[in-house]
Design a protein around this motif. Structure first.
Motif, PDB file in Angstrom:
ATOM      1  N   LEU A 175       0.982  -1.633   0.252  1.00 51.81           N
ATOM      2  CA  LEU A 175       0.157  -0.075  -0.110  1.00 51.81           C
ATOM      3  C   LEU A 175       0.836   1.203   0.448  1.00 51.81           C
ATOM      4  O   LEU A 175      -0.233   2.226  -0.407  1.00 51.81           O
ATOM      5  CB  LEU A 175      -1.017   0.213   1.075  1.00 51.81           C
ATOM      6  CG  LEU A 175      -1.652  -0.439   1.485  1.00 51.81           C
ATOM      7  CD1 LEU A 175      -2.588  -0.659   2.238  1.00 51.81           C
ATOM      8  CD2 LEU A 175      -2.917  -1.073  -0.024  1.00 51.81           C
ATOM      9  N   ARG A 176       1.914   1.201   0.921  1.00 54.57           N
ATOM     10  CA  ARG A 176       3.225   2.654   0.953  1.00 54.57           C
ATOM     11  C   ARG A 176       3.557   2.603  -1.001  1.00 54.57           C
ATOM     12  O   ARG A 176       3.459   3.791  -1.275  1.00 54.57           O
ATOM     13  CB  ARG A 176       3.535   1.936   1.880  1.00 54.57           C
ATOM     14  CG  ARG A 176       2.884   2.183   3.333  1.00 54.57           C
ATOM     15  CD  ARG A 176       3.307   2.499   4.541  1.00 54.57           C
ATOM     16  NE  ARG A 176       3.269   2.672   5.866  1.00 54.57           N
ATOM     17  CZ  ARG A 176       3.677   2.077   6.537  1.00 54.57           C
ATOM     18  NH1 ARG A 176       4.950   1.392   7.264  1.00 54.57           N
ATOM     19  NH2 ARG A 176       2.490   3.221   8.389  1.00 54.57           N
ATOM     20  N   ALA A 177       3.859   1.349  -1.139  1.00 55.13           N
ATOM     21  CA  ALA A 177       4.496   1.967  -2.366  1.00 55.13           C
ATOM     22  C   ALA A 177       3.949   2.535  -3.510  1.00 55.13           C
ATOM     23  O   ALA A 177       3.777   2.842  -4.625  1.00 55.13           O
ATOM     24  CB  ALA A 177       4.554   0.214  -2.582  1.00 55.13           C
ATOM     25  N   LEU A 178       1.973   2.503  -3.010  1.00 59.75           N
ATOM     26  CA  LEU A 178       1.518   2.740  -3.712  1.00 59.75           C
ATOM     27  C   LEU A 178       1.090   4.233  -3.532  1.00 59.75           C
ATOM     28  O   LEU A 178       0.055   4.888  -3.720  1.00 59.75           O
ATOM     29  CB  LEU A 178      -0.099   1.912  -3.664  1.00 59.75           C
ATOM     30  CG  LEU A 178      -0.056   0.516  -4.711  1.00 59.75           C
ATOM     31  CD1 LEU A 178      -0.919  -0.395  -5.035  1.00 59.75           C
ATOM     32  CD2 LEU A 178       0.591   0.379  -6.425  1.00 59.75           C
ATOM     33  N   HIS A 179       1.924   4.597  -2.505  1.00 64.75           N
ATOM     34  CA  HIS A 179       1.900   5.785  -2.041  1.00 64.75           C
ATOM     35  C   HIS A 179       0.861   6.535  -1.635  1.00 64.75           C
ATOM     36  O   HIS A 179       0.389   7.616  -1.169  1.00 64.75           O
ATOM     37  CB  HIS A 179       2.188   7.272  -3.275  1.00 64.75           C
ATOM     38  CG  HIS A 179       2.779   6.833  -4.322  1.00 64.75           C
ATOM     39  ND1 HIS A 179       4.664   6.878  -4.092  1.00 64.75           N
ATOM     40  CD2 HIS A 179       3.649   6.237  -5.647  1.00 64.75           C
ATOM     41  CE1 HIS A 179       5.725   6.239  -4.827  1.00 64.75           C
ATOM     42  NE2 HIS A 179       4.607   5.734  -5.698  1.00 64.75           N
ATOM     43  N   LEU A 180       0.234   4.978  -0.795  1.00 67.46           N
ATOM     44  CA  LEU A 180      -0.635   5.769  -0.292  1.00 67.46           C
ATOM     45  C   LEU A 180      -0.217   5.745   1.303  1.00 67.46           C
ATOM     46  O   LEU A 180       0.616   5.629   1.799  1.00 67.46           O
ATOM     47  CB  LEU A 180      -2.061   4.350   0.433  1.00 67.46           C
ATOM     48  CG  LEU A 180      -2.829   4.020  -1.096  1.00 67.46           C
ATOM     49  CD1 LEU A 180      -3.378   2.784  -1.008  1.00 67.46           C
ATOM     50  CD2 LEU A 180      -4.322   5.467  -1.250  1.00 67.46           C
ATOM     51  N   ASP A 181      -1.476   6.636   2.815  1.00 65.01           N
ATOM     52  CA  ASP A 181      -0.712   7.553   3.929  1.00 65.01           C
ATOM     53  C   ASP A 181      -1.386   6.343   4.861  1.00 65.01           C
ATOM     54  O   ASP A 181      -2.587   6.570   5.223  1.00 65.01           O
ATOM     55  CB  ASP A 181      -1.146   8.763   3.580  1.00 65.01           C
ATOM     56  CG  ASP A 181      -0.894   9.469   5.281  1.00 65.01           C
ATOM     57  OD1 ASP A 181      -0.499   8.235   5.916  1.00 65.01           O
ATOM     58  OD2 ASP A 181      -1.220  10.957   5.006  1.00 65.01           O
ATOM     59  N   VAL A 182      -0.346   5.092   5.098  1.00 64.80           N
ATOM     60  CA  VAL A 182      -1.410   4.063   6.271  1.00 64.80           C
ATOM     61  C   VAL A 182      -0.592   4.399   7.695  1.00 64.80           C
ATOM     62  O   VAL A 182       0.721   4.296   7.020  1.00 64.80           O
ATOM     63  CB  VAL A 182      -0.752   2.917   5.668  1.00 64.80           C
ATOM     64  CG1 VAL A 182      -1.657   1.978   6.460  1.00 64.80           C
ATOM     65  CG2 VAL A 182      -1.667   2.547   4.030  1.00 64.80           C
ATOM     66  N   THR A 183      -1.211   4.291   8.338  1.00 65.11           N
ATOM     67  CA  THR A 183      -0.904   4.593   9.491  1.00 65.11           C
ATOM     68  C   THR A 183      -1.043   2.877   9.967  1.00 65.11           C
ATOM     69  O   THR A 183      -2.508   2.849  10.247  1.00 65.11           O
ATOM     70  CB  THR A 183      -1.671   5.475  10.546  1.00 65.11           C
ATOM     71  OG1 THR A 183      -0.917   6.794  10.212  1.00 65.11           O
ATOM     72  CG2 THR A 183      -0.647   5.453  11.748  1.00 65.11           C
ATOM     73  N   VAL A 184      -0.079   2.517  11.428  1.00 62.41           N
ATOM     74  CA  VAL A 184      -0.529   1.291  12.238  1.00 62.41           C
ATOM     75  C   VAL A 184      -1.045   1.352  13.335  1.00 62.41           C
ATOM     76  O   VAL A 184      -0.254   3.126  14.011  1.00 62.41           O
ATOM     77  CB  VAL A 184       0.542   0.087  11.775  1.00 62.41           C
ATOM     78  CG1 VAL A 184      -0.024  -0.378  12.750  1.00 62.41           C
ATOM     79  CG2 VAL A 184       1.279   0.133  10.773  1.00 62.41           C
ATOM     80  N   ALA A 185      -2.064   1.849  13.899  1.00 66.25           N
ATOM     81  CA  ALA A 185      -2.782   1.738  15.090  1.00 66.25           C
ATOM     82  C   ALA A 185      -2.603   1.291  16.327  1.00 66.25           C
ATOM     83  O   ALA A 185      -1.315   0.058  15.757  1.00 66.25           O
ATOM     84  CB  ALA A 185      -4.004   1.564  15.232  1.00 66.25           C
TER      85      ALA A 185
END
Lengths: 378, 378
Positions: A112-122
């Motif tokens: 997901l991050r490689a697709l430039h999505l901004d993802v936070t792990v809770a």
């Protein structure tokens, strides 16, 4: 102001009880689910779509196949990955940021991050509201405990029918083993509408190791711990109860041990309510044991005495928040469902644990488990 | 030359069948395991340590408690996290790089990186050798299928005893339902030493949805698909078999359907061996169905015909590598264990699936499942 991130799951509901709680929908293959602007959204394939519409608690169900075709028409390249589907959804729904649970798969996080999505792990639970049970959930847990009670009845029937022959128990001419009692419990639970996995039927010193399921012949005059935590099939919620038995006549020491555990459970229940400090409930059990001279300590062969917590939350998982134990200085919440299960374990003498389930109110609790405590079986 | 990274797991063996395969040790709480310089290492707490030494396939088992104390003595701060324990281990064992599976928990991945560990997430399986089964594993899968066969025998006994009454089947005066047959199967499987979860007993049009478990009354003259995939309790390996039944007399169309599925299974088995291309095995089933005029197509109500793969790998998981299906152009490997389960589904006429299990050799395969194919029950 930045808007709240959308909560993203990718799991099957065996592995993620949070996802089961979120969508109220069992699915044994991993699927995508989102909480976005207060709405619960799932992406299901054709095999699950119809059932999802009928049975689930999702506000919106998207069909997977058109999304696959939108990412990349069939035949024009490899099948689109879950990461690509999630990226497409994020674009369609104008989701800027995603929050994923700690247990989210690391491989998908990286894609997901490689697709430039901004993802936070809770950090910590993503659905803390799961700790508070409503009346429907309390009823489901009570139903789970009814299944457990059917298991105890089956075990008691076998112990009653068994004949003592020297240091053995015989049933229909062959030794009564942990395995035979477990099988009878499992069948009784199935017939009562639940599934009992990993049931503990442990006699003598085996019962002094709380993770030992028990194996081989059961003996007269030995304490036998039976711990049943079935899943109620219709709702997915668990029961969790323990009773301790003895076939024959107990010794004075065994009787004192069982009475101490029963007294500890009563003492804990006296203070158990929403708002009570978790550690303080646990301390009530410890006080009873100390007053009666039952020491807890480490030995080279392992711990003896009362070396586990008093209880744990119960629901879609057998172990969930909160814990009722010494290190937890926070108050228990009204609406939480917890087990109350003090125990004492001394190799040579044996082990005893008694476990019931309580739904906490502001002033006390309601018991969600019911089964007699009679334990000496003639 | 850089040394190979150490493989790191943090999971319970319910969630990670790879970890179960790796350590041959069931543990229902998450624990740390490593493959480092060819050695299998586990970190177990006091409750699991003794059992790990006795039962597991780990080369070395480290006790968790001394590691906790080494990170931070009890009472001097919060309990050390799994990330801190892993960082301590990496330092002690001079591990420079870690490789984790795709399903590794994202939260722990981030904490490890925050502690400056060099962690790579694997792409694809971390234990590809799991696809190849040795004789011990094949025997365990055969034992799983013996459990399944006990389930079929129980189902057949109920169907045989049932009486036709108009459009219903009655057993002991009350309707014979999918639920009653499933309960009898589950009990028979428990008694045979296995655990059958989510067994499918689906009649009529319900059987045309391969994910429908089946519910409500079974009817005379309807095809009934029964799919049993129990876990063999002693080994953890699964069986997976399907038979299709009919109570009463089949119509000519039903008979032709069942014969086509049986013929497709035979055709696939003729070419099934190590080295055969997966898609080519699947194509044998398709050829049989096409030659007999059974079309596969999408309809507004869902797919009809033969719309799933021919088979899947079987082992510690019910579905694992490899797949036997149209998109897979690679050869199957000698030693793989796969199901062979063609099926046809036409609402109105009904569904039929026949499933057996094969262990691939260089020249063919050995069947690991055995149960009669008789399907019309008078």
């Amino acid at each position: 102001m930045r808007s709240a991130p959308a909560l993203l799951f990718y799991a099957d509901t065996h592995s993620s009880r949070d996802l089961l709680y979120f969508g109220r929908f069992e699915c044994h293959d991993p699927f995508i689910a989102l909480r976005h602007e207060g709405k619960k959204i799932a992406v299901l394939n054709a095999l699950e779509f119809g059932r999802g519409l009928k049975e689930s608690g999702f506000d919106q169900i998207l069909a997977l196949e058109p999304l696959l075709a939108e990412v990349r028409p069939a035949g024009s390249g490899p099948r689109p990955t879950p990461a690509e589907i999630i990226a497409l959804l994020a674009a369609k729904l104008r989701i800027r940021r995603l929050l994923v649970p700690e247990e989210f798969p690391a491989g998908l996080l990286e894609r997901l991050r490689a697709l430039h999505l901004d993802v936070t792990v809770a950090i910590g639970p993503v659905l803390p509201e799961r700790e508070i049970k409503d009346a429907r959930e309390a009823g489901a847990i009570r139903a789970g405990n009814r299944v457990a009670a059917a298991g105890f009845a089956a075990a008691e029937a076998l112990l009653r029918r068994a004949k003592t022959s020297g240091r053995k128990l015989l049933l229909d001419g062959t030794p009564l083993t942990s395995e035979r009692v477990r099988l009878a419990i499992e069948i009784a639970c199935l017939e009562a509408g639940g599934l009992a996995l990993d049931t503990i039927v442990a006699g003598g010193d085996q019962a002094c190791d709380p993770h030992c399921r028990g194996t081989g012949p059961l003996r007269p005059g030995e304490l036998i711990i039976i711990d049943i935590f079935p899943r109620h099939a219709a709702t997915g919620y668990h029961g969790d109860m323990t009773r301790t038995y003895l076939k024959g006549r107990a010794s004075a020491e065994q009787r004192a041990l069982v009475e101490a555990v029963a007294a500890a459970q009563r003492a804990a229940r006296k203070v158990l309510r929403g708002g009570a400090i978790s550690a303080a409930v646990h301390a009530e059990c410890v006080k009873v044991f100390e007053a009666r001279g039952y020491q807890t300590k480490s030995t080279p062969k392992g711990a003896v005495g009362f070396f586990h917590g008093t209880g744990h939350g119960l629901g879609l998982a057998v172990h969930e928040a909160p814990r009722v134990s010494a290190p937890v200085k926070e108050p228990l919440k009204t609406g939480a469902v917890v087990t109350v299960e003090p125990g004492l374990y001394y190799p040579g003498l044996g082990g005893c644990r008694i476990e019931d389930v309580a739904w906490l109110t502001d002033t006390g609790h309601k018991l969600l488990s019911k089964h007699p405590y009679a334990w000496e079986i003639a």
